[in-house]
Write an enzyme that holds these catalytic residues in place. Structure first.
Site, PDB file in Angstrom:
ATOM      1  N   GLU A   1       9.200  -4.056  13.016  1.00 20.55           N
ATOM      2  CA  GLU A   1       9.042  -2.813  12.209  1.00 20.55           C
ATOM      3  C   GLU A   1       7.811  -2.061  12.566  1.00 20.55           C
ATOM      4  O   GLU A   1       6.866  -2.869  12.415  1.00 20.55           O
ATOM      5  CB  GLU A   1       9.028  -3.416  10.653  1.00 20.55           C
ATOM      6  CG  GLU A   1       8.650  -2.292   9.736  1.00 20.55           C
ATOM      7  CD  GLU A   1       8.556  -2.745   8.239  1.00 20.55           C
ATOM      8  OE1 GLU A   1       8.061  -3.766   7.794  1.00 20.55           O
ATOM      9  OE2 GLU A   1       9.042  -2.030   7.398  1.00 20.55           O
TER      10      GLU A   1
ATOM     11  N   PHE B   1       0.784  -1.363   0.070  1.00 16.02           N
ATOM     12  CA  PHE B   1       0.154  -0.031   0.042  1.00 16.02           C
ATOM     13  C   PHE B   1       0.830   1.155  -0.056  1.00 16.02           C
ATOM     14  O   PHE B   1       0.352   2.136  -0.273  1.00 16.02           O
ATOM     15  CB  PHE B   1      -0.724   0.139   1.368  1.00 16.02           C
ATOM     16  CG  PHE B   1      -0.410   0.348   2.350  1.00 16.02           C
ATOM     17  CD1 PHE B   1      -0.050   1.763   3.104  1.00 16.02           C
ATOM     18  CD2 PHE B   1       0.308  -0.586   3.286  1.00 16.02           C
ATOM     19  CE1 PHE B   1       0.608   2.190   4.057  1.00 16.02           C
ATOM     20  CE2 PHE B   1       1.011  -0.123   4.531  1.00 16.02           C
ATOM     21  CZ  PHE B   1       1.159   1.355   4.858  1.00 16.02           C
TER      22      PHE B   1
ATOM     23  N   LYS C   1      -1.001  -7.201  -9.374  1.00 19.21           N
ATOM     24  CA  LYS C   1      -2.196  -7.462  -8.276  1.00 19.21           C
ATOM     25  C   LYS C   1      -1.614  -6.278  -7.107  1.00 19.21           C
ATOM     26  O   LYS C   1      -0.820  -6.667  -6.369  1.00 19.21           O
ATOM     27  CB  LYS C   1      -2.204  -8.795  -7.750  1.00 19.21           C
ATOM     28  CG  LYS C   1      -3.181  -9.242  -6.970  1.00 19.21           C
ATOM     29  CD  LYS C   1      -3.622  -8.571  -6.044  1.00 19.21           C
ATOM     30  CE  LYS C   1      -2.860  -8.494  -4.462  1.00 19.21           C
ATOM     31  NZ  LYS C   1      -3.434  -7.547  -3.474  1.00 19.21           N
TER      32      LYS C   1
ATOM     33  N   GLU D   1      -5.022  -3.959  -2.033  1.00 14.10           N
ATOM     34  CA  GLU D   1      -6.188  -3.717  -1.915  1.00 14.10           C
ATOM     35  C   GLU D   1      -6.750  -2.504  -1.178  1.00 14.10           C
ATOM     36  O   GLU D   1      -7.742  -1.999  -1.236  1.00 14.10           O
ATOM     37  CB  GLU D   1      -6.785  -4.833  -1.570  1.00 14.10           C
ATOM     38  CG  GLU D   1      -6.738  -5.424  -0.236  1.00 14.10           C
ATOM     39  CD  GLU D   1      -5.455  -6.129   0.139  1.00 14.10           C
ATOM     40  OE1 GLU D   1      -4.485  -6.035  -0.682  1.00 14.10           O
ATOM     41  OE2 GLU D   1      -5.432  -6.986   1.213  1.00 14.10           O
TER      42      GLU D   1
ATOM     43  N   CYS E   1       9.666   1.888   3.200  1.00 13.79           N
ATOM     44  CA  CYS E   1      10.468   0.968   3.653  1.00 13.79           C
ATOM     45  C   CYS E   1      11.977   1.406   3.965  1.00 13.79           C
ATOM     46  O   CYS E   1      12.700   0.684   4.592  1.00 13.79           O
ATOM     47  CB  CYS E   1      10.728  -0.305   2.699  1.00 13.79           C
ATOM     48  SG  CYS E   1      11.230   0.662   1.157  1.00 13.79           S
TER      49      CYS E   1
ATOM     50  N   SER F   1       5.279  -6.909   3.325  1.00 14.15           N
ATOM     51  CA  SER F   1       6.036  -7.227   4.660  1.00 14.15           C
ATOM     52  C   SER F   1       6.581  -8.383   4.851  1.00 14.15           C
ATOM     53  O   SER F   1       6.704  -9.258   4.026  1.00 14.15           O
ATOM     54  CB  SER F   1       4.740  -7.231   5.464  1.00 14.15           C
ATOM     55  OG  SER F   1       3.909  -8.244   5.242  1.00 14.15           O
TER      56      SER F   1
HETATM   57  P1  NAD Z   1       1.636  -6.664   2.922  1.00 11.75           P
HETATM   58  O1  NAD Z   1       2.728  -7.648   3.064  1.00 11.75           O
HETATM   59  O2  NAD Z   1       0.575  -6.743   3.888  1.00 11.75           O
HETATM   60  O3  NAD Z   1       0.927  -6.561   1.477  1.00 11.75           O
HETATM   61  C1  NAD Z   1       1.525  -6.558   0.212  1.00 11.75           C
HETATM   62  C2  NAD Z   1       0.863  -7.443  -0.843  1.00 11.75           C
HETATM   63  O4  NAD Z   1       0.614  -8.622  -0.541  1.00 11.75           O
HETATM   64  C3  NAD Z   1      -0.571  -6.687  -1.040  1.00 11.75           C
HETATM   65  O5  NAD Z   1      -0.748  -6.718  -2.351  1.00 11.75           O
HETATM   66  C4  NAD Z   1      -1.529  -7.801  -0.323  1.00 11.75           C
HETATM   67  O6  NAD Z   1      -2.613  -8.020  -1.080  1.00 11.75           O
HETATM   68  C5  NAD Z   1      -0.602  -9.019  -0.535  1.00 11.75           C
HETATM   69  N1  NAD Z   1      -0.902  -9.858   0.671  1.00 11.75           N
HETATM   70  C6  NAD Z   1      -1.160  -9.645   2.054  1.00 11.75           C
HETATM   71  N2  NAD Z   1      -1.144 -10.546   2.869  1.00 11.75           N
HETATM   72  C7  NAD Z   1      -1.200 -11.762   1.957  1.00 11.75           C
HETATM   73  C8  NAD Z   1      -1.157 -13.138   2.122  1.00 11.75           C
HETATM   74  N3  NAD Z   1      -1.158 -13.773   3.485  1.00 11.75           N
HETATM   75  N4  NAD Z   1      -1.060 -14.092   1.068  1.00 11.75           N
HETATM   76  C9  NAD Z   1      -0.720 -13.398  -0.149  1.00 11.75           C
HETATM   77  N5  NAD Z   1      -0.835 -12.164  -0.399  1.00 11.75           N
HETATM   78  C10 NAD Z   1      -0.804 -11.345   0.756  1.00 11.75           C
HETATM   79  O7  NAD Z   1       2.304  -5.260   3.099  1.00 11.75           O
HETATM   80  P2  NAD Z   1       1.945  -3.726   3.184  1.00 11.75           P
HETATM   81  O8  NAD Z   1       1.242  -3.512   4.558  1.00 11.75           O
HETATM   82  O9  NAD Z   1       0.687  -3.640   2.150  1.00 11.75           O
HETATM   83  O10 NAD Z   1       3.013  -2.901   2.850  1.00 11.75           O
HETATM   84  C11 NAD Z   1       4.015  -2.572   4.088  1.00 11.75           C
HETATM   85  C12 NAD Z   1       5.290  -3.592   4.043  1.00 11.75           C
HETATM   86  O11 NAD Z   1       6.164  -3.363   2.893  1.00 11.75           O
HETATM   87  C13 NAD Z   1       6.123  -3.028   5.084  1.00 11.75           C
HETATM   88  O12 NAD Z   1       6.624  -4.058   5.699  1.00 11.75           O
HETATM   89  C14 NAD Z   1       7.346  -2.471   4.167  1.00 11.75           C
HETATM   90  O13 NAD Z   1       8.599  -2.432   4.811  1.00 11.75           O
HETATM   91  C15 NAD Z   1       7.296  -3.263   3.003  1.00 11.75           C
HETATM   92  N6  NAD Z   1       7.944  -2.566   1.981  1.00 11.75           N
HETATM   93  C16 NAD Z   1       9.209  -3.158   1.475  1.00 11.75           C
HETATM   94  C17 NAD Z   1       9.854  -2.359   0.560  1.00 11.75           C
HETATM   95  C18 NAD Z   1      11.279  -2.698   0.131  1.00 11.75           C
HETATM   96  O14 NAD Z   1      11.658  -2.406  -0.949  1.00 11.75           O
HETATM   97  N7  NAD Z   1      11.758  -3.592   0.985  1.00 11.75           N
HETATM   98  C19 NAD Z   1       9.199  -1.430  -0.104  1.00 11.75           C
HETATM   99  C20 NAD Z   1       7.807  -0.751   0.406  1.00 11.75           C
HETATM  100  C21 NAD Z   1       7.224  -1.374   1.256  1.00 11.75           C
END
Ligand code: NAD
Length: 497
Positions: A382, A150, A174, A177, A282, A227
């Protein structure tokens, strides 16, 4: 009036027929601004099939024509820059300035994709043996997929599909959401740029949709950003299904402040890099390690952070917006409470913070702890909120040990006036992106985004030359051509095994 978010499948924008509804809310007041009919398994499979069919023709399109789509696309993104940033600010709660940065960093990757003809060049060596030449081509993989978080709904999808598609692949995106309308606009503009039907597909949903992508035999490569737990799941499941995977995960970024640094620069930079964007970056600096006498600056840093005022996206005075959801706010507040319970000194507590007129929003005020130790939850987890944890060390070597013991390795910075200290830090630190008097060292797209350790699973990183390697396969050809009057003796090929 709420908007209905659209998928883009087989060249058509569609509401989809999924029965599972997902609400998109304005984080500043939690009112529903849009709804998604989450994609069904059939819809995701149809998108993959359409992308597979489109691949058969797209991979034959000359590289300069593929580049031309990217030229038109980056132009359209620039022309619609503020409009995209407005959509983005409304669904993420980011300030308009921050939202513009999110869009701009993505545009830079689309610009980079215009260079695809140079990026995709193979290698040649003439006369590897007498009259034999070897050369390589880089060819696309097929259908690639992207799963994005997000926190950068423009930049991160744009890290992925322009380069993947410029390489000759087709792509299924994808996005998160929680803020799907920005990616929808990016996809609409991609269609307007003249990308043929089926080359890019957009499906909205959650785990159900992701699991189809992870297991479907026609998906050749997966790019993920999100994450830690989900990143590990994506990497393990994707590779278990024999796919190429790059998974960018969570982070805990440290900066090291040396006593010879420029105090005002440190304070100004740390304020923005820690609580800016509500800490939802991040590459946010969430831990500051003060070496020796530098710890004397902590009270002044506290005063500077205390002046930071969050607000709604179009409030020009606001420094940052709300966190993305009530669940995110609850997680941040829980960690702040744990920090206090576990003995850190809370110099600034933003747990009980609101914005007048937006009392239902997911607000967290700027928060700062000192005397943080590596056993505390606020250090280990985090937080992804506007919270800075301060620690102290006697020497640079001790600070390096602290940073290197962290399981994460996304970004880090050192503030110093000493070239020797900076050199020692850049050489010894086990982190993939290092800033020297630069707080958030995100590389521009001609380099790659090179997180390490628990912040990244895979080997080839996002954008730059590494992304081109990730999205292509190398084919190496060894060739010999006989001249008609070649002598009998020359017909014997040398042993080249
Ligand atoms: P998230 O992991 O909750 O979601 C990321 C994506 O995965 C979304 O599209 C979501 O729909 C999908 N998803 C969520 N749960 C899932 C599951 N159980 N099975 C399959 N798909 C699933 O992350 P978020 O909260 O949207 O984003 C924040 C996180 O992203 C933070 O931890 C941040 O550090 C990380 N981030 C990392 C970088 C990097 O370059 N390392 C960059 C930006 C964000």
């Amino acid at each position: 009036m709420t908007t209905q978010v659209k998928h883009y499948i087989d060249g058509q924008f569609t509401l989809g027929e999924g029965q599972q509804q997902i609400s998109v809310t304005n984080p500043a007041n939690n009112e529903v601004i849009a709804t998604i009919n989450a994609a069904t398994v059939n819809e995701v499979e149809f998108a993959i099939a359409s992308a597979k069919k489109a691949f058969t023709t797209w991979k034959e399109v000359p590289v300069s024509e593929r580049a031309r789509v990217m030229f038109r696309y980056q132009h359209l993104l620039k022309a619609h820059h503020d409009e995209i940033a407005t959509i983005l600010a409304q669904e993420t709660g980011k300030t308009f300035e921050d939202a513009k940065g999110d869009v701009w960093r993505g545009i830079e990757v689309a610009e980079h994709a215009c260079n695809i003809a140079s990026l995709i060049m193979g290698e040649t060596v003439e006369n590897v043996a007498r009259s034999i030449d070897t050369y390589s081509y880089t060819q696309p993989l097929g259908v690639c997929a992207g799963i994005t978080p997000f926190n950068f709904p423009a930049m991160i999808p744009l890290w992925m599909f322009p380069l993947a598609i410029a390489c000759g692949n087709t792509f299924v995106l994808k996005p998160s959401e929680q803020d799907p309308m920005t990616p929808q606009r990016l996809v609409e503009l991609f269609e307007e740029a003249g990308a043929p039907k089926g080359v890019l597909q957009l499906i909205h949903g959650d785990k159900t949709a992701v699991d189809v992508l992870l297991t479907h035999e026609d998906i050749k490569a997966i790019s993920f950003v999100g994450s830690v737990g989900v990143g590990q799941y994506i990497y393990k499941t994707g590779t278990d299904n024999l796919k190429r995977v790059q998974a960018f995960a969570g982070a805990k970024n440290h900066c090291v402040v040396m006593p010879d640094a420029n105090k005002q620069q440190v304070i100004n930079n740390l304020v923005g890099a820690s609580v800016g964007a509500a800490g939802q970056r991040c590459m946010a600096l969430s831990v500051a390690v003060f070496v020796g006498e530098a710890k004397k600056w902590i009270p002044e840093l506290r005063d500077a952070i205390a002046k930071v005022r969050p607000g709604v996206w179009d409030d020009k005075e606001a420094a940052y917006g709300p966190v993305i959801s009530p669940a995110a706010k609850e997680r941040v507040l829980k960690l702040i409470a744990q920090g206090k319970e576990e003995g850190a000194e809370c110099l600034l507590d933003g747990s009980d913070f609101t914005v007048e007129g937006f009392e239902k929003g997911n607000w967290v005020g700027p928060t700062m702890f000192t005397n943080v130790t590596t056993e505390m939850s606020i250090y280990k987890e985090e937080i992804f909120g506007p919270v800075l944890c301060c620690m102290e060390s006697e020497t640079l070597e001790e600070a390096i040990e602290i940073v290197n013991a962290s399981p994460y390795g996304n970004g880090t910075s050192i503030f110093t006036a000493s070239g020797a200290a900076a050199r020692k830090y850049q050489h010894n630190i086990e982190v993939g992106q290092v800033g020297i008097n630069v707080p958030i060292p995100v590389p521009l797209p001609f380099f790659s985004f090179t997180g390490w350790k628990g912040s990244f699973y895979g080997d080839q990183h996002a954008y730059g030359k590494q992304a081109v390697r990730f999205y292509t396969e190398t084919k190496t050809i060894t060739a010999r051509w006989f001249e008609s009057d070649i002598s009998e003796a020359e017909h014997h090929a040398p042993n080249m095994t």
